[in-house]
Design a protein around this motif. Structure first.
Motif, short mmCIF file in Angstrom:
data_model
loop_
_atom_site.label_atom_id
_atom_site.label_comp_id
_atom_site.label_asym_id
_atom_site.label_seq_id
_atom_site.Cartn_x
_atom_site.Cartn_y
_atom_site.Cartn_z
N GLN A 48 5.77 -7.59 4.46
CA GLN A 48 5.69 -8.72 5.38
C GLN A 48 4.81 -8.38 6.59
OE1 GLN A 48 9.39 -10.84 6.14
NE2 GLN A 48 10.33 -9.84 4.36
N GLY A 49 4.06 -7.28 6.48
CA GLY A 49 3.13 -6.92 7.54
C GLY A 49 3.74 -6.25 8.75
N ARG A 50 4.93 -5.69 8.61
CA ARG A 50 5.62 -5.09 9.76
C ARG A 50 6.05 -3.65 9.48
NH1 ARG A 50 7.30 -9.27 13.34
NH2 ARG A 50 7.51 -7.55 14.80
N PHE A 51 5.27 -2.92 8.69
CA PHE A 51 5.64 -1.54 8.36
C PHE A 51 5.80 -0.69 9.61
CE2 PHE A 51 4.44 2.89 7.87
CZ PHE A 51 5.39 3.31 6.97
N TRP A 52 4.80 -0.71 10.48
CA TRP A 52 4.83 0.19 11.62
C TRP A 52 5.96 -0.14 12.59
CZ3 TRP A 52 2.66 4.67 11.34
CH2 TRP A 52 1.58 4.86 10.48
N PHE A 105 0.43 7.40 7.23
CA PHE A 105 1.80 7.77 6.92
C PHE A 105 2.04 7.67 5.43
CE2 PHE A 105 6.26 7.00 6.14
CZ PHE A 105 6.88 7.92 6.96
N ARG A 106 2.65 8.71 4.88
CA ARG A 106 3.08 8.72 3.48
C ARG A 106 4.55 9.10 3.44
NH1 ARG A 106 -1.53 10.01 -0.46
NH2 ARG A 106 -3.35 10.13 0.88
N HIS A 107 5.26 8.52 2.53
CA HIS A 107 6.69 8.80 2.40
C HIS A 107 6.91 10.14 1.71
CE1 HIS A 107 7.89 4.85 3.72
NE2 HIS A 107 6.99 4.33 2.91
N PHE A 108 7.87 10.89 2.23
CA PHE A 108 8.28 12.15 1.63
C PHE A 108 9.79 12.33 1.83
CE2 PHE A 108 8.54 16.80 1.24
CZ PHE A 108 7.86 16.96 0.05
N PRO A 109 10.59 11.43 1.21
CA PRO A 109 12.05 11.53 1.40
C PRO A 109 12.61 12.78 0.73
CG PRO A 109 11.54 9.86 -0.23
CD PRO A 109 10.22 10.35 0.32
N LEU A 110 13.39 13.53 1.48
CA LEU A 110 13.98 14.76 0.95
C LEU A 110 15.30 14.47 0.25
CD1 LEU A 110 13.31 17.04 4.03
CD2 LEU A 110 11.98 16.89 1.93
N VAL A 111 15.60 15.27 -0.76
CA VAL A 111 16.83 15.11 -1.53
C VAL A 111 18.05 15.35 -0.64
CG1 VAL A 111 18.15 16.05 -3.47
CG2 VAL A 111 15.69 15.81 -3.65
N LYS A 167 0.85 -1.17 0.00
CA LYS A 167 0.00 0.00 0.00
C LYS A 167 0.89 1.23 0.00
CE LYS A 167 -1.86 -1.24 3.83
NZ LYS A 167 -2.58 -1.24 5.06
N ALA A 168 0.47 2.28 -0.69
CA ALA A 168 1.24 3.51 -0.71
C ALA A 168 1.01 4.29 0.59
CB ALA A 168 0.85 4.37 -1.91
N ILE A 169 -0.14 4.09 1.21
CA ILE A 169 -0.47 4.78 2.45
C ILE A 169 -0.59 3.74 3.54
CG2 ILE A 169 -2.13 6.27 3.59
CD1 ILE A 169 -3.11 7.10 0.83
N HIS A 170 0.00 4.02 4.67
CA HIS A 170 -0.07 3.09 5.80
C HIS A 170 -0.94 3.72 6.88
CE1 HIS A 170 2.97 0.59 3.94
NE2 HIS A 170 3.56 1.72 3.60
N VAL A 171 -1.86 2.93 7.40
CA VAL A 171 -2.85 3.43 8.34
C VAL A 171 -2.77 2.65 9.63
CG1 VAL A 171 -5.31 3.84 8.71
CG2 VAL A 171 -4.35 4.02 6.41
N ARG A 172 -2.85 3.38 10.75
CA ARG A 172 -2.89 2.75 12.07
C ARG A 172 -4.00 3.44 12.86
NH1 ARG A 172 2.68 2.13 15.33
NH2 ARG A 172 2.85 4.33 14.88
#
Length: 159
Positions: free
Chosen positions: A118-122, A94-100, A47-52
């Motif tokens: 593998q179900g362990r994002f958080w 949570f959405r990724h926003f890696p900075l340069v 998933k692009a968005i992770h929800v808790r």
């Protein structure tokens, strides 16, 4: 002609200054780093968005985070505290926003996505923020990320 010469010189200098400033501004702008679909792990469960938190929560807090950002690390601690205090009423995404400007932020985002497959994002999310001072200064982070995956009990071959 002598009467207008100072105005012509001033106008020429102003145009030259404006053109130089525009060129310098465009040259110094950093390119925006985005994670393309080719860079992201692709699987049915990704998933692009992770929800808790509960789907029917009254408040949804959406974080755009960079795992190498010190301010994001501080905010992650505050968000964890909010989750503990308002668990049934708060949903965190949570959405990724890696900075340069952060050398290993993109690799950290990919590591968290690999853990997410593998179900362990958080768990990886929390570990990356907790250990940020260690891995953000390392010259090669892949070995550390692999060690973190093993710590979380992930399948290292899939990771």
């Amino acid at each position: 002609m002598k009467r207008y010469l100072p105005l012509v010189i001033i106008a020429a200098v102003a145009l030259l200054t404006l053109a130089s400033g525009t060129i310098l501004y465009r040259a110094k702008r950093l390119p925006v780093l985005t994670m393309s679909k080719n860079d992201m792990p692709s699987a049915a469960g990704a998933k692009a968005i992770h929800v808790r938190g509960p789907a029917d929560a009254t408040v949804t807090l959406e974080e755009f985070g960079d795992f190498q950002c010190p301010a994001c690390r501080t905010l992650a601690g505050a968000i964890n505290q909010l989750e503990q205090n308002y668990a049934p009423r708060l949903r965190v995404t949570f959405r990724h926003f890696p900075l340069v400007s952060h050398k290993h932020a993109r690799e950290a985002a990919l590591a968290s996505e690999a853990a997410g497959l593998q179900g362990r994002f958080w768990e990886m999310h929390d570990l990356l923020y907790r250990e940020q001072s260690v891995w953000s200064k390392a010259p090669e982070v892949r070995l550390l990320f692999n060690a973190y995956a093993e710590t979380l009990g992930l399948n290292s071959d899939r990771f």
